[in-house]
Design a protein around this motif. Structure first.
Motif, short mmCIF file in Angstrom:
data_model
loop_
_atom_site.label_atom_id
_atom_site.label_comp_id
_atom_site.label_asym_id
_atom_site.label_seq_id
_atom_site.Cartn_x
_atom_site.Cartn_y
_atom_site.Cartn_z
N ASP A 206 23.36 50.13 -17.90
CA ASP A 206 24.22 48.95 -17.72
C ASP A 206 24.00 47.94 -18.84
OD1 ASP A 206 25.24 50.07 -15.45
OD2 ASP A 206 24.08 48.85 -14.04
N ALA A 207 22.75 47.78 -19.27
CA ALA A 207 22.46 46.83 -20.35
C ALA A 207 23.13 47.27 -21.65
CB ALA A 207 20.95 46.71 -20.55
N VAL A 208 23.04 48.55 -21.96
CA VAL A 208 23.67 49.07 -23.17
C VAL A 208 25.18 48.87 -23.11
CG1 VAL A 208 24.16 51.17 -24.49
CG2 VAL A 208 21.84 50.74 -23.67
N ALA A 209 25.77 49.14 -21.95
CA ALA A 209 27.22 49.00 -21.79
C ALA A 209 27.68 47.56 -22.01
CB ALA A 209 27.64 49.48 -20.41
N ARG A 210 26.81 46.60 -21.68
CA ARG A 210 27.17 45.18 -21.79
C ARG A 210 26.64 44.52 -23.06
NH1 ARG A 210 27.01 46.69 -16.65
NH2 ARG A 210 28.36 45.68 -15.08
N GLY A 211 25.95 45.29 -23.90
CA GLY A 211 25.43 44.73 -25.14
C GLY A 211 24.24 43.81 -24.93
N VAL A 212 23.48 44.03 -23.84
CA VAL A 212 22.31 43.21 -23.55
C VAL A 212 21.06 43.88 -24.11
CG1 VAL A 212 20.87 42.25 -21.70
CG2 VAL A 212 23.36 42.25 -21.46
N THR A 213 20.22 43.11 -24.78
CA THR A 213 18.99 43.63 -25.37
C THR A 213 17.99 44.00 -24.27
OG1 THR A 213 19.28 42.32 -27.36
CG2 THR A 213 17.06 43.08 -26.90
N ILE A 214 17.30 45.13 -24.45
CA ILE A 214 16.35 45.64 -23.46
C ILE A 214 14.92 45.32 -23.88
CG2 ILE A 214 15.42 47.73 -22.36
CD1 ILE A 214 18.23 48.98 -22.81
N GLY A 215 14.14 44.75 -22.96
CA GLY A 215 12.73 44.49 -23.19
C GLY A 215 11.89 45.16 -22.13
N ALA A 216 10.68 45.58 -22.50
CA ALA A 216 9.76 46.20 -21.54
C ALA A 216 8.98 45.11 -20.83
CB ALA A 216 8.81 47.15 -22.25
N GLN A 217 9.16 45.04 -19.50
CA GLN A 217 8.44 44.06 -18.70
C GLN A 217 7.18 44.73 -18.15
OE1 GLN A 217 9.17 41.21 -14.77
NE2 GLN A 217 10.62 42.82 -15.24
N VAL A 218 6.08 44.58 -18.87
CA VAL A 218 4.84 45.31 -18.56
C VAL A 218 3.96 44.48 -17.62
CG1 VAL A 218 4.93 46.59 -20.71
CG2 VAL A 218 3.69 44.43 -20.63
N SER A 219 3.15 45.19 -16.84
CA SER A 219 2.41 44.51 -15.77
C SER A 219 1.09 45.20 -15.50
CB SER A 219 3.26 44.51 -14.49
OG SER A 219 2.52 44.08 -13.37
N TYR A 220 0.23 44.51 -14.76
CA TYR A 220 -0.91 45.19 -14.15
C TYR A 220 -0.36 46.21 -13.16
CZ TYR A 220 -4.24 41.65 -15.88
OH TYR A 220 -5.02 40.85 -16.67
N ARG A 221 -1.15 47.24 -12.86
CA ARG A 221 -0.73 48.27 -11.91
C ARG A 221 -0.90 47.70 -10.49
NH1 ARG A 221 -0.81 54.09 -12.28
NH2 ARG A 221 -1.97 53.93 -14.24
N ASP A 222 0.18 47.12 -9.96
CA ASP A 222 0.08 46.38 -8.70
C ASP A 222 1.42 46.35 -7.97
OD1 ASP A 222 -0.79 44.68 -6.65
OD2 ASP A 222 -0.45 42.88 -7.85
N LEU A 223 1.88 47.51 -7.51
CA LEU A 223 3.15 47.56 -6.79
C LEU A 223 3.12 46.74 -5.50
CD1 LEU A 223 4.40 51.27 -7.09
CD2 LEU A 223 5.61 49.21 -7.82
N ALA A 224 2.02 46.84 -4.76
CA ALA A 224 1.95 46.13 -3.48
C ALA A 224 2.00 44.62 -3.65
CB ALA A 224 0.68 46.53 -2.72
N GLY A 225 1.42 44.13 -4.73
CA GLY A 225 1.38 42.69 -4.96
C GLY A 225 2.43 42.20 -5.93
N PHE A 226 3.38 43.07 -6.31
CA PHE A 226 4.46 42.73 -7.23
C PHE A 226 3.91 42.22 -8.57
CE2 PHE A 226 8.35 40.27 -8.50
CZ PHE A 226 9.22 41.36 -8.52
N GLY A 227 2.72 42.67 -8.92
CA GLY A 227 2.14 42.29 -10.20
C GLY A 227 1.69 40.85 -10.29
N ARG A 228 1.60 40.18 -9.14
CA ARG A 228 1.25 38.76 -9.16
C ARG A 228 -0.20 38.49 -8.73
NH1 ARG A 228 6.96 36.41 -6.73
NH2 ARG A 228 8.10 36.48 -8.71
N ARG A 229 -0.95 39.55 -8.47
CA ARG A 229 -2.35 39.36 -8.07
C ARG A 229 -3.27 39.48 -9.29
NH1 ARG A 229 -2.67 43.31 -2.84
NH2 ARG A 229 -1.99 44.82 -4.40
N ALA A 230 -4.24 38.60 -9.36
CA ALA A 230 -5.20 38.65 -10.46
C ALA A 230 -5.99 39.95 -10.39
CB ALA A 230 -6.15 37.46 -10.37
N MET A 231 -6.15 40.62 -11.52
CA MET A 231 -6.87 41.89 -11.58
C MET A 231 -7.82 41.89 -12.76
SD MET A 231 -3.84 44.60 -10.57
CE MET A 231 -5.02 45.84 -10.02
N ASP A 232 -8.91 42.62 -12.62
CA ASP A 232 -9.89 42.74 -13.69
C ASP A 232 -9.79 44.14 -14.27
OD1 ASP A 232 -11.95 42.30 -15.41
OD2 ASP A 232 -13.54 42.49 -13.91
#
Length: 250
Positions: free
Chosen positions: A52-78
């Motif tokens: 969909d982004a390519v079709a609309r000419g929107v630039t794609i960025g990688a939104q990288v995160s800690y490995r934390d599906l349950a916490g939606f990546g918002r929990r502090a991790m070491d």
């Protein structure tokens, strides 16, 4: 002529669960921070959003995160630096592979959630993220807050400053923790006013009333808040009315 990128976090559903309206937001934003499966997203969602982004000419960025599906990546991790570098590298490569099958590519990298806030002040974690970008493609820009530790850790890379139209700021120019009341600004008029000020004046009013300098090249509007699409549309319309041209930074 004033120019600014408008970015939003997209592809943050998982399986049959959808978060936000990716299709509608892709009509508004100029850059899409696509979840890579560690805090949200899955291969099918990643492919759909990239197409969909390519079709609309929107630039794609990688939104990288800690490995934390349950916490939606918002929990502090070491996470050990070497492990974090490998995990960020894995996410960039996965999304870039998917994007290329749809005629696009990953054009920048943006950390998400707890990782985003951690690399602002933690030189070791910032260096680990920068090492992943450097290993995959040193031409990829890194999106972060002004004054972030990423600038020093990635001094040989391109670092781009961003601001948040719907987040409260501390006097030091950091984002107010989501655990604090008022961390997210929901009033449409207030968000629109802040976005225009950020784009035209390069400043924002912090929670204590002080003025913080930003000079950002990209403004983020969150896609997971109530009324996100309408808010994003209002921000873009106001920017254009103020003579600011929405344009991808990458």
């Amino acid at each position: 002529m004033a120019v600014i990128d408008i970015n939003a976090d997209l592809g943050e559903g998982f399986g049959i669960w959808r978060l936000g309206d990716d299709e509608a937001l892709l009509e508004v934003v100029t850059s899409a921070n696509v979840a890579c499966g560690f805090h949200a997203g899955d291969p099918l969602t990643m492919r759909r959003v990239c197409a969909d982004a390519v079709a609309r000419g929107v630039t794609i960025g990688a939104q990288v995160s800690y490995r934390d599906l349950a916490g939606f990546g918002r929990r502090a991790m070491d996470v050990a630096p070497a492990e974090l570098t490998a995990e960020v590298l894995y996410q960039i490569a996965a999304l870039d592979g998917v994007a290329r099958t749809e005629g696009g590519r990953v054009a920048y990298v943006k950390p998400h959630g707890a990782l985003y806030n951690r690399v602002v002040g933690d030189a070791g974690q910032a260096r680990a993220v920068a090492d992943a970008v450097r290993a995959y493609d040193p031409a990829l820009p890194l999106l972060t807050l002004p004054g972030s530790a990423v600038y020093e850790a990635a001094e040989d890379l391109t670092v781009v400053a961003e601001c948040f139209a719907d987040r409260a700021y501390t006097p030091e120019g950091r984002l107010v923790s989501r655990r604090e009341p008022g961390a997210v600004v929901h009033d449409t008029d207030a968000v629109v006013e802040r976005a225009v000020r950020m784009a035209t004046d390069g400043t924002v009013v912090a929670v204590d009333g002080s003025v913080v300098r930003l000079d950002a090249r990209s403004v983020c509007v969150h896609g997971d808040t109530p009324g996100a699409v309408e808010l994003a549309r209002a921000v873009r319309s106001a920017l254009e009315a103020a003579g600011v041209t929405p344009r991808p930074f990458a």
